[in-house]
Design an enzyme around this catalytic site. Sequence first.
Site, short mmCIF file in Angstrom:
data_model
loop_
_atom_site.label_atom_id
_atom_site.label_comp_id
_atom_site.label_asym_id
_atom_site.label_seq_id
_atom_site.Cartn_x
_atom_site.Cartn_y
_atom_site.Cartn_z
N ASP A 11 0.87 -1.19 0.00
CA ASP A 11 0.00 0.00 0.00
C ASP A 11 0.90 1.23 0.00
O ASP A 11 2.11 1.14 0.23
CB ASP A 11 -0.90 -0.01 1.25
CG ASP A 11 -1.75 1.26 1.34
OD1 ASP A 11 -2.39 1.62 0.33
OD2 ASP A 11 -1.75 1.91 2.39
N CYS A 74 -3.93 -1.17 -2.00
CA CYS A 74 -4.19 0.26 -2.10
C CYS A 74 -5.23 0.44 -3.20
O CYS A 74 -5.02 0.00 -4.34
CB CYS A 74 -2.89 0.96 -2.46
SG CYS A 74 -3.05 2.72 -2.78
N GLU A 153 -4.95 8.87 9.89
CA GLU A 153 -3.52 8.74 10.20
C GLU A 153 -3.15 9.51 11.46
O GLU A 153 -2.16 9.22 12.12
CB GLU A 153 -2.66 9.22 9.02
CG GLU A 153 -2.92 8.40 7.79
CD GLU A 153 -1.67 7.93 7.09
OE1 GLU A 153 -0.58 8.41 7.42
OE2 GLU A 153 -1.80 7.07 6.20
N1 DGL Z 1 -4.16 3.72 0.24
C1 DGL Z 1 -4.87 4.76 -0.46
C2 DGL Z 1 -6.11 4.17 -1.11
O1 DGL Z 1 -6.65 3.17 -0.70
C3 DGL Z 1 -5.23 5.90 0.46
C4 DGL Z 1 -4.04 6.72 0.93
C5 DGL Z 1 -3.33 7.42 -0.21
O2 DGL Z 1 -3.89 8.39 -0.79
O3 DGL Z 1 -2.22 6.99 -0.54
O4 DGL Z 1 -6.58 4.70 -2.08
#
Ligand code: DGL
Length: 283
Positions: A11, A74, A153
């Site tokens: 991620d 992600c 976060e």
């Molecule tokens: N991990 C990202 C998502 O699921 C969220 C955090 C980011 O913008 O990197 O889209």
Amino acid sequence: MADNRPIAVFDSGLGGLTVVRAIRRRLATESIIYFGDTARVPYGIKSSPTVSRFAVEIVRYLARFEPKAVVVACNTASAIAMETLADRFDLPMFNVIDPGAREGARISRRGAVGLLATEATVASEAYPRAIGRLVPGARVLAQAAPLLVPLAEEGRDGDDPIVRLAIRDYLDKLRAQNGRLAGLLLGCTHYPLFRDAIAAEAGADIEVVDSADATATMLAGELPAAGLAAGADGPGELHCLVSDNPQRFGRVGSRFLGEPIEEVTYVGPDEFFAVATAHERVK
Ligand code: DGL
């Protein structure tokens, strides 16, 4: 035959730990190597070429661990980089959009699906496309909800008034798109942390689903079918690797993971970018 090689999960940072959490609940004997790109998070406001490049670099790095499969945990990278990754690497590759879209498709039979995701995921239209493949003509109303990422976060919880205000504002914008929502799809790794708050703000008749749980359910079916399931001896191990600030990852990440994180290893640029072509088709 059991396959006890690890699953590589990655991620942009901490968020994919909600996917790891769902996998560990469902598939307790699977070992996982997790990479969080904490030096370059967030991906959700970056351009598609940049997100694709980051994803390729991460899979290139993770391929050294000889994983049996890669889970792109992600939503933003799943929305943008899957074709590039599948084209480039000879590893079984799973994303979080298809399982989430299956849940969205189910909801869409009752009415419009509200999608909350990052700006990049919304702009990619990956979710409406995937849902539309399953239910042609399905109505998906999408709303970017970027503020929820830093709020999660920062360690704020769903009862926090600022979190509530942000959720209310995003839901108002969704409703203003003129569709009676049958359900809400949380298309970002961070949003499951606010699931109860989102459900409370949305109202009792709105079903809330997320791609983390849906991904674990999908893996529970796909891994055995591909002969890739781990043996029954558990529990599976979890190793966390990050490109920056392992201390913060350990501290904040345990909230996302729902269990303490024992050890986090920092991966510096020399190691991360060291040329390795395991499982990579030379271009
Ligand atoms: N991990 C990202 C998502 O699921 C969220 C955090 C980011 O913008 O990197 O889209």
